[in-house]
Scaffold this motif. Structure first.
Motif, short mmCIF file in Angstrom:
data_model
loop_
_atom_site.label_atom_id
_atom_site.label_comp_id
_atom_site.label_asym_id
_atom_site.label_seq_id
_atom_site.Cartn_x
_atom_site.Cartn_y
_atom_site.Cartn_z
N PRO A 1 0.96 -1.45 -0.16
CA PRO A 1 0.09 0.09 0.07
C PRO A 1 1.27 0.95 0.13
CG PRO A 1 -0.72 -1.67 1.68
CD PRO A 1 1.26 -2.36 1.13
N GLY A 2 0.46 2.57 -0.46
CA GLY A 2 1.21 3.49 -0.72
C GLY A 2 2.49 3.30 -2.09
N VAL A 3 2.51 2.53 -2.75
CA VAL A 3 3.89 2.17 -3.46
C VAL A 3 2.93 2.79 -4.85
CG1 VAL A 3 5.16 0.54 -4.87
CG2 VAL A 3 4.62 0.72 -1.95
N ASP A 4 4.05 3.64 -4.97
CA ASP A 4 3.33 4.19 -6.71
C ASP A 4 3.76 3.44 -7.87
OD1 ASP A 4 2.73 5.32 -9.23
OD2 ASP A 4 3.91 7.51 -8.81
N ALA A 5 2.48 2.56 -8.35
CA ALA A 5 2.69 1.33 -9.77
C ALA A 5 3.62 1.98 -10.86
CB ALA A 5 1.01 0.81 -10.20
N THR A 6 3.82 2.94 -10.71
CA THR A 6 4.45 3.23 -12.05
C THR A 6 6.65 3.82 -11.93
OG1 THR A 6 4.44 5.90 -11.71
CG2 THR A 6 2.24 4.94 -13.04
N GLU A 7 6.30 3.19 -10.54
CA GLU A 7 7.65 3.46 -9.79
C GLU A 7 8.33 2.36 -9.76
OE1 GLU A 7 7.64 5.60 -6.60
OE2 GLU A 7 7.10 7.59 -7.61
N THR A 8 9.62 1.72 -10.22
CA THR A 8 10.50 0.39 -10.09
C THR A 8 10.43 0.38 -8.36
OG1 THR A 8 11.86 1.17 -12.01
CG2 THR A 8 12.49 -0.65 -9.73
N PRO A 9 10.19 -0.54 -7.60
CA PRO A 9 9.63 -0.75 -6.15
C PRO A 9 11.11 -1.01 -5.64
CG PRO A 9 8.24 -2.30 -7.39
CD PRO A 9 8.77 -1.35 -8.76
N SER A 10 11.98 -0.15 -4.35
CA SER A 10 13.22 0.24 -4.14
C SER A 10 13.59 -1.59 -3.31
CB SER A 10 13.58 1.09 -3.19
OG SER A 10 13.73 2.02 -3.68
N ASN A 11 12.70 -1.83 -2.70
CA ASN A 11 13.21 -3.08 -1.96
C ASN A 11 11.98 -4.41 -2.20
OD1 ASN A 11 15.23 -2.39 -0.02
ND2 ASN A 11 13.40 -0.36 -0.35
N VAL A 12 12.51 -5.06 -3.37
CA VAL A 12 11.43 -6.62 -3.10
C VAL A 12 11.83 -7.47 -2.49
CG1 VAL A 12 10.71 -7.82 -5.33
CG2 VAL A 12 11.17 -5.49 -6.08
N LEU A 13 10.63 -7.99 -2.01
CA LEU A 13 10.85 -9.55 -1.10
C LEU A 13 10.15 -10.56 -2.54
CD1 LEU A 13 11.32 -10.73 1.43
CD2 LEU A 13 8.43 -10.78 1.72
N CYS A 14 11.01 -11.36 -2.66
CA CYS A 14 11.22 -12.55 -3.35
C CYS A 14 11.00 -14.08 -3.16
CB CYS A 14 12.27 -12.23 -4.44
SG CYS A 14 12.45 -13.32 -6.34
N VAL A 15 9.67 -14.37 -2.59
CA VAL A 15 9.29 -15.60 -2.02
C VAL A 15 9.77 -16.67 -3.49
CG1 VAL A 15 7.55 -16.67 -0.78
CG2 VAL A 15 8.41 -14.34 -0.77
N CYS A 16 10.74 -17.27 -2.59
CA CYS A 16 10.24 -18.73 -4.12
C CYS A 16 10.87 -20.19 -3.81
CB CYS A 16 11.40 -18.69 -5.11
SG CYS A 16 11.09 -17.00 -6.49
N PRO A 17 11.08 -21.04 -4.18
CA PRO A 17 11.26 -22.66 -3.22
C PRO A 17 12.76 -22.31 -3.33
CG PRO A 17 9.18 -23.21 -4.65
CD PRO A 17 9.57 -21.29 -4.87
N ALA A 18 13.37 -22.67 -2.81
CA ALA A 18 15.21 -22.71 -2.26
C ALA A 18 15.37 -23.09 -3.19
CB ALA A 18 15.71 -22.64 -1.42
N ILE A 19 14.86 -24.62 -3.74
CA ILE A 19 15.10 -25.70 -4.88
C ILE A 19 14.18 -25.06 -5.94
CG2 ILE A 19 14.88 -28.15 -5.95
CD1 ILE A 19 15.56 -28.52 -2.42
N GLY A 20 14.96 -25.27 -7.46
CA GLY A 20 14.01 -25.20 -8.85
C GLY A 20 14.54 -23.86 -9.06
N ASN A 21 14.29 -23.79 -10.58
CA ASN A 21 14.74 -22.75 -11.57
C ASN A 21 13.63 -21.33 -11.02
OD1 ASN A 21 16.32 -24.18 -12.78
ND2 ASN A 21 14.92 -24.41 -13.88
N ALA A 22 12.76 -20.99 -10.67
CA ALA A 22 12.05 -19.73 -9.98
C ALA A 22 12.98 -18.87 -9.23
CB ALA A 22 10.54 -20.23 -9.29
N LYS A 23 13.87 -19.37 -8.22
CA LYS A 23 14.72 -18.17 -7.45
C LYS A 23 15.55 -17.52 -9.04
CE LYS A 23 18.32 -17.52 -3.74
NZ LYS A 23 19.08 -18.87 -3.67
N ASN A 24 16.49 -18.34 -9.64
CA ASN A 24 16.96 -17.44 -10.49
C ASN A 24 16.87 -17.09 -10.92
OD1 ASN A 24 19.30 -18.47 -8.53
ND2 ASN A 24 20.01 -20.88 -9.20
N GLU A 25 15.52 -17.59 -11.76
CA GLU A 25 15.41 -16.88 -12.90
C GLU A 25 14.33 -15.06 -12.54
OE1 GLU A 25 12.10 -19.45 -14.42
OE2 GLU A 25 13.78 -20.90 -15.12
N HIS A 26 14.31 -15.13 -11.46
CA HIS A 26 13.41 -13.89 -11.17
C HIS A 26 14.76 -13.07 -10.37
CE1 HIS A 26 9.42 -14.15 -11.16
NE2 HIS A 26 9.42 -15.50 -10.54
N CYS A 27 15.52 -13.82 -9.79
CA CYS A 27 17.08 -12.80 -9.62
C CYS A 27 17.17 -12.74 -10.94
CB CYS A 27 17.63 -14.04 -8.81
SG CYS A 27 20.17 -13.21 -7.55
#
Lengths: 198, 183
Positions: A7-33
């Motif tokens: 809430p309160g974050v402008d959707a047009t701006e690049t978020p400064s801090n992003v929580l990346c919730v992905c399984p530690a095993i698998g490709n998703a984490k590194n793809e998102h990274c």
């Protein structure tokens, strides 16, 4: 996968801090990274904070999107002792002789980790400056949720002050949902790539 | 503007010292005085952000430090005395009695920011935990989580305060380390 802005974050701006919730095993984490590293185009400076993984492992995962000759690479490495403060990237498997600055932190000392990160942010000369912290799951093995929450409050503020962008990995399968929900208000956005996000 | 949680408690048996420091501080914050350690402990409540302890106070102020730890209080301790006293390393700052006129305002202002940051961090985490508990229920009911607006407002306030703290202060307050801070 789902992306959720706080809430309160402008959707047009690049978020400064992003929580990346992905399984530690698998490709998703590194793809998102890799996606998060290059959101603003090729990064001028990348600061990796490695707790369980090593700088070499992160660089290997980034090899398709980061040119270590053009990008200044630094690491605050919490996982291993005895590495020199500055060493050739050849030490991580050969990266055309690029110089990678590695600051070793021999134990999970959040005060030291925090000040090393902020020092690196202050010294960054080339933008965009991108931070990758891998991972909060490992830090939570050594610190209480309350302490980590307070630490991240300072760190996320410093990232924003430095006009940097950062993402923080956490294992989607390593914590109950309330852990992610408690951490989420610290971040401008949360990316989820697990069964709950579908 | 003064809040209800920014009072300064000056504990000193010496009237001249009490007067000199309170005269500097009282235009900026509510100031209470105590002449003994017991009096200071009796005055401790949620409104106290900074306690100034004179080194000449008769009893060792161990109970004060213990009270802070046991009750997880946010008040900051300013040691009024020499920088080599026995309790200096447990205080957040040291003020030379000869420098009260020109240094106390700056030091207390910094300690006020630290205390405020500590309080807000505690509040933020408490609210975030409530959110963590309520999120699942709210999502199931299709309702926004009640604490989101307050959390967003608190985060902005925290970011404003931490921008005025240096890294040492910010991480010390956040992580609870209390190494000596000599001024």
């Amino acid at each position: 996968m789902s992306d959720e802005l706080s809430p309160g974050v402008d959707a047009t701006e690049t978020p400064s801090n992003v929580l990346c919730v992905c399984p530690a095993i698998g490709n998703a984490k590194n793809e998102h990274c890799r996606d998060l590293l290059t959101r603003e185009g090729p990064p001028g400076t990348v600061l990796g904070v490695t707790v369980a993984s090593s700088p070499g492992e992160r660089m290997s995962e980034w090899s398709n999107v980061i040119d270590p000759v053009r990008t200044t690479l630094s690491f605050v490495d919490v996982s291993h002792g005895g590495r020199s403060a500055a060493m050739s990237a050849d030490g991580f498997g050969g990266q055309n002789g690029a110089i990678v600055n590695v600051v070793e932190v021999d134990e999970v000392d959040l005060h030291r980790i925090g000040t090393e990160i902020t020092t690196q942010l202050e010294n960054a000369e080339k933008g965009p400056v991108v931070v990758c912290l891998d991972s909060l799951t490992d830090l939570l093995q050594f610190e209480t949720a309350r302490t980590l929450h307070r630490f991240l409050n300072v760190l996320t503020a410093r990232v924003e002050e430095a006009d940097a962008i950062a993402h923080y990995h956490i294992d989607a399968d390593g914590h109950p949902d309330r852990t992610f929900d408690t951490l989420a208000p610290l971040f401008d956005a949360t990316i989820r790539a697990d069964s709950r996000s579908e | 503007m003064a809040s209800t949680q920014d009072a300064v408690l000056v504990a000193s048996p010496e009237e001249e010292r009490r007067l000199s420091i309170t005269s500097v501080l009282r235009d900026h914050w509510p100031v209470r005085i105590a002449t003994t350690l017991d009096g200071a402990l009796d005055s401790l409540d949620e409104s106290i952000a900074v306690i100034v302890i004179d080194e000449s106070i008769e009893e060792a102020p161990s109970d004060l430090f213990a009270a802070r730890l046991e009750d997880e209080r946010s008040f900051q301790i300013l040691w009024l005395g020499t920088s080599d006293g026995p309790f200096v390393d447990r205080a957040e700052a040291v003020l030379d009695p000869a420098r009260v006129e020109d240094q106390s305002l700056t030091i207390v202002d910094r300690l006020q920011r630290r205390a405020r940051y500590d309080r807000l961090l505690t509040r933020f985490y408490e609210l975030a935990r409530v959110r963590g508990r309520d999120e699942e229920k709210a999502t199931a009911e299709g309702k926004p989580v009640a604490t989101d607006v307050e959390l967003d407002s608190l985060k902005r306030e925290l970011d404003e305060i931490v921008a005025e703290l240096d890294d040492e202060d910010a991480f010390e307050v956040a992580l609870g380390n209390r190494p000596p801070v000599n001024q």
